[in-house]
Design a protein around this motif. Structure first.
Motif, PDB file in Angstrom:
ATOM      1  N   ASP A 275       3.649   7.787  19.912  1.00 40.94           N
ATOM      2  CA  ASP A 275       4.514   7.888  18.736  1.00 40.94           C
ATOM      3  C   ASP A 275       4.354   9.300  18.172  1.00 40.94           C
ATOM      4  O   ASP A 275       3.315   9.647  17.588  1.00 40.94           O
ATOM      5  CB  ASP A 275       4.119   6.838  17.696  1.00 40.94           C
ATOM      6  N   SER A 276       5.398  10.166  18.346  1.00 41.56           N
ATOM      7  CA  SER A 276       5.299  11.573  17.920  1.00 41.56           C
ATOM      8  C   SER A 276       5.291  11.734  16.409  1.00 41.56           C
ATOM      9  O   SER A 276       4.991  12.818  15.909  1.00 41.56           O
ATOM     10  CB  SER A 276       6.443  12.385  18.527  1.00 41.56           C
ATOM     11  N   SER A 277       5.624  10.666  15.667  1.00 36.60           N
ATOM     12  CA  SER A 277       5.648  10.799  14.201  1.00 36.60           C
ATOM     13  C   SER A 277       4.259  11.120  13.654  1.00 36.60           C
ATOM     14  O   SER A 277       4.122  11.722  12.593  1.00 36.60           O
ATOM     15  CB  SER A 277       6.188   9.516  13.558  1.00 36.60           C
ATOM     16  N   TYR A 278       3.220  10.663  14.372  1.00 39.96           N
ATOM     17  CA  TYR A 278       1.849  10.970  13.924  1.00 39.96           C
ATOM     18  C   TYR A 278       1.560  12.466  14.024  1.00 39.96           C
ATOM     19  O   TYR A 278       0.722  12.998  13.286  1.00 39.96           O
ATOM     20  CB  TYR A 278       0.833  10.182  14.737  1.00 39.96           C
ATOM     21  N   CYS A 279       2.225  13.190  14.974  1.00 34.85           N
ATOM     22  CA  CYS A 279       1.998  14.635  15.122  1.00 34.85           C
ATOM     23  C   CYS A 279       2.404  15.372  13.858  1.00 34.85           C
ATOM     24  O   CYS A 279       1.788  16.385  13.478  1.00 34.85           O
ATOM     25  CB  CYS A 279       2.803  15.186  16.315  1.00 34.85           C
ATOM     26  N   SER A 280       3.471  14.891  13.201  1.00 33.22           N
ATOM     27  CA  SER A 280       3.982  15.587  12.013  1.00 33.22           C
ATOM     28  C   SER A 280       3.007  15.517  10.850  1.00 33.22           C
ATOM     29  O   SER A 280       3.133  16.269   9.889  1.00 33.22           O
ATOM     30  CB  SER A 280       5.334  14.998  11.610  1.00 33.22           C
TER      31      SER A 280
END
Length: 845
Positions: free
Chosen positions: A87-92
């Motif tokens: 889940d790339s949202s955690y990168c933000s």
């Protein structure tokens, strides 16, 4: 029995424990619920609390990351969640821009999600991310988002090659990159139709050619625009396939003929050669095939007489068949065939078939030297070749007797003697000049007293005896020298030195010569006891000094003390410098020598502080620092250390400053100059003589050459004592030495007259009418040598209407009529010699 069971039970228990501790038996640990773990983490304090939440997040509990206090660990936590949950949202949520970009790139690459790449903030990382996603997903639409044009072209190019899709090449930004893309895909798929999309003509033609050769298909070659490429392509396919039907498709007659020829030669088919239109190419084709088939009968098919002769000659030499030489039409080629075959078969009979007299003679010459058979030389008709035949065999057989059969025996004997360094052959030479040359050339290898009398002039004979004496240490050879006392004395001195025989020194006529001879032997043998035989006190002291210095033994200097106090001090000074031992300076006779002695040691050790050990004078009087200053000045000058000048006092500081910069104010009177003139014994100025000036007799101050007037000027020299030595680099004149004192603010002068006796190389030194050693005074100044001559083969020299012969110059009139000297053989003294002309080489003819 019971004890045995007990032991067995103990063994089993031990094995169980061992397995338990080794990890083979694992105890199942139940996994704790991450939410429960997070609740327990909240009860902790400090670093352990963050680590605990990080562990809970690793188990998939996302809210745990928000509870971490440390910013770095929190970023790591979100990065781990993004990887674990895809889940790339955690990168933000990562605070570090760099880590956030790395997180998005890693996510994009693992999921082939180009959207994640677009969120990357750093441009290079974003482009790299998009390129990797495009390549992994094989999606060219991703390339559009790449900002860098080079990277974007790389994206389209790689995808085009991967998918073999030419349409993608059109998306590249530059023409060369598009052409390269089309070319690679075309050659990879072997589809010539793709080549048509290439813009550059050369690149397009190369594309057609590569595909045509790979298939092979000559029709594709025809699509090339350039004729040269098209012809090369068709020719390669035709020759490779051996298909002559393709040759007509070539554009020029030359290329068609070359195509037919190569195919015919490859097939060894003379009939195939008939398709060649140019006759010279046709004949060469038949010639090549004839050689390949190794059948001389095919030579007859060649119409070109030159090639036909070459064909027969090749077969004659290869098959060793002289009958084929007879079929050659050209006489020169036929003679060459017989000659070469004669050498291969070592057959003199074949030489007799050679028509040309010169070629036949050379044939016999070759066989004679090959077989070492002098009988073959007799068959040679050409006189020059016959002479060369005997001359060459004399060297090969080591027999000088064959020289008598040559046209010029003297030249043969000279060559024989020189090549074998055999002087015993020289007496056979009739020409005196050549005989002299022969002896001089071979004397060094076999110096013999018996050969010297064969020389034609007294000077050469004397020189020969001197050379033999030096080479063999033979005093008897010295006794043979006549009418040249200087050379005789020099000879005795050399032999005495070679044998280290003091008794020979006593045979010299003058005491000064005896002393010099004894001194040389003493110095060479490092023996001060030998110096005792010297009568002159100063020479004896100098001999002892030289031996002591050579041995670096200061105790030996004392033997010179009673003879010459100056030599004694010089002995200690030089040894102190060589051994870098200042204690030796304590034994000096004169305190005036101590600054030089300590200075020499200081220079050897590169330690100027040693100069401070010299005693001071009365401090309230002038010159208190004189000895120290003298030492420091010497050190500064020899080591080129101008900074020491500041430590000097009074006049020494001025001397030092002016030594390094004579242009300083007040230096005009602080330094002097030295003018040295050098002349030959006949009063002529000598140019390019190297004049060396040594400070205090030890340290080189400077070395300069004399000018055309024989003078050299040394400027800005500090006042003091110097030793001057002029030497001739060409070796025509002897060196000489003299001492001079350069005064403050003025010029000192020295004049030298250089002499040299006639030596083994006939160098000129003085006018000696009785030894055959002559000179022309004006020419001698330019180091040009002249030799005496008589009418028997020696040269007569001329210059300015002067005829010289063994020291008897005679004035010549304008008509070149000269009065003959008394010693020219066949002439009466005072007889008029007419009809002589002076050549440009300086000889009377």
């Amino acid at each position: 029995m019971k004890s045995g069971k007990l032991a067995l039970l103990v063994l089993i228990a031990a094995l169980v424990l061992l397995l338990a501790f080794s990890g083979c038996v694992k105890k199942k640990v139940p996994t704790k619920d991450p939410a429960v773990l997070a609740q327990e983490c909240g009860k902790l304090e400090g670093v352990g609390k963050d680590d605990c939440f990080l562990q809970a997040a690793a188990l998939g509990f996302a809210p745990a990351c928000d509870s971490i206090i440390d910013a770095v660990k929190k970023d790591s936590c979100f990065q781990a969640l993004a990887n674990a949950t895809l889940d790339s949202s955690y990168c933000s949520k990562i605070s570090s821009a760099s880590l956030k970009d790395d997180c998005l790139v890693a996510f994009a690459q693992s999921s082939s999600d180009s959207g994640a790449c677009l969120k990357v903030s750093e441009p290079l990382k974003k482009d790299s991310c998009l390129l990797q996603v495009a390549l992994s997903s094989k999606d060219s639409s991703v390339c559009v988002s790449i900002s860098d044009s080079v990277s974007k072209d790389n994206c389209y190019s790689q995808l085009a090659l991967q998918s073999s899709t030419p349409s993608l090449c059109a998306l590249l930004s530059t023409v060369p990159s598009k052409d390269s893309c089309y070319s690679q895909i075309a050659t990879s798929l072997q589809k010539s139709s793709i080549c048509s999309s290439i813009s550059n003509v050369s690149s397009r033609d190369s594309c057609y050619s590569q595909i045509a050769l790979a298939l092979p298909d000559a029709d594709i070659c025809l699509q090339a625009s350039q004729i040269s490429v098209r012809d090369s392509c068709i020719s390669q396919i035709a020759i490779s396939a051996g298909n002559s039907e393709l040759c007509p498709k070539l554009s020029t007659i030359q290329s068609k003929d070359s195509c037919y020829s190569q195919i015919a030669i490859a097939k060894k088919s003379i009939e195939a050669c008939r398709k060649i239109s140019v006759d010279s190419e046709l004949q060469n084709c038949i010639y090549q095939i004839a050689l390949q088939k190794q059948d001389s009968a095919n030579c007859a098919l060649i119409s070109s007489s030159e090639l036909k002769d070459s064909c027969y000659s090749s077969f004659a030499l290869n098959s060793r068949n002289s009958g084929l030489c007879a079929k050659i039409s050209a006489v020169v080629s036929k003679d060459s065939c017989y000659s070469q075959l004669a050498a291969l078969l070592s057959s003199s009979e074949l030489c007799s078939k050679v028509a040309s007299s010169t070629s036949q003679s050379n044939c016999y010459l070759l066989l004679a030297t090959q077989r070492l058979d002098e009988g073959l030389c007799a068959l040679v008709k050409d006189s020059v070749v016959k002479s060369s035949c005997y001359s060459q065999l004399s060297l090969s057989l080591g027999s000088s007797s064959l020289c008598s059969k040559t046209a010029v025996p003297d030249d043969c004997y000279l060559q024989f003697a020189q090549s074998r360094l055999d002087s015993t052959v020289c007496p056979k030479i009739q020409n005196s000049a050549k005989r002299d040359d022969c002896i001089n050339l071979t004397l060094s290898s076999s110096p013999s007293i018996l050969i010297c009398p064969k020389l034609s002039t007294l000077s050469l004979r004397n020189s020969c005896f001197e050379s033999v004496a030096s080479a063999n240490a033979d005093i008897n050879a010295c006794s043979k020298i006549t009418s040249d006392l200087n050379l005789s004395n020099s000879c005795i001195s050399k032999v005495a030195l070679l044998k280290r025989d003091l008794s020979l020194c006593s045979t010299l006529p003058k005491q000064s010569l005896k002393d010099d001879c004894i001194s040389s032997i003493a110095v060479l043998s490092d023996s001060t006891s030998n110096c005792s035989g010297i009568s002159d006190k100063l020479k004896k002291a100098n001999c002892i000094k030289q031996v002591a210095i050579s041995l670096q033994d200061s105790s030996l200097c004392s033997q010179a003390y009673s003879l010459d106090k100056t030599a004694f001090d010089k002995c200690l000074v030089e040894i102190a410098g060589l051994k870098a031992d200042a204690s030796i300076c304590n034994g000096l006779y004169s305190s005036n020598s101590k600054p030089e002695c300590i200075g020499g040691v200081a220079i050897a050790l590169n330690d100027s502080s040693l100069c401070s050990t010299l005693p001071l004078g009365p401090l309230l009087q002038a010159g208190a620092y004189e000895k120290r200053d003298e030492c420091l000045l010497l050190f500064a000058q020899e080591t080129q250390n101008s900074t020491l000048c500041a430590q000097l006092h009074e006049g020494f500081k001025t001397k030092c400053d002016c030594f390094f910069n004579s242009q300083l104010s007040g230096c005009a009177g602080a330094v002097g100059s030295l003018s040295v003139s050098v002349h030959s014994f006949d009063g002529n100025a000598l140019q390019n003589i190297q004049v060396a000036v040594y400070r205090q007799g030890l340290y080189l101050y400077n070395r300069l050459p004399t000018s055309s007037d024989g003078v050299v000027l040394f400027e800005n020299i500090s006042e003091g004592n110097y030793s001057v030595t002029p030497s001739d680099p060409l070796g025509f004149f002897e060196s000489s030495s003299s001492n001079v004192s350069v005064p403050r603010g003025s010029q000192a002068s020295l004049s030298f007259t250089l002499n040299r006796a006639c030596n083994s190389n006939n160098a000129i030194s003085q006018f000696q009418s009785d030894v055959g050693c002559c000179y022309l005074g004006k020419k001698l100044s330019n180091n040009q040598l002249y030799y005496a001559s008589d009418s028997d083969n020696k040269r007569l020299l001329c210059s300015e209407n002067q005829l010289y012969s063994c020291g008897n110059p005679v004035e010549c009139t304008a008509s070149n009529s000269c009065v003959s000297p008394a010693n020219i053989s066949g002439k009466i003294a005072g007889e008029i010699v007419s009809g002589l002309t002076c050549s440009s080489a300086g000889e009377w003819n």
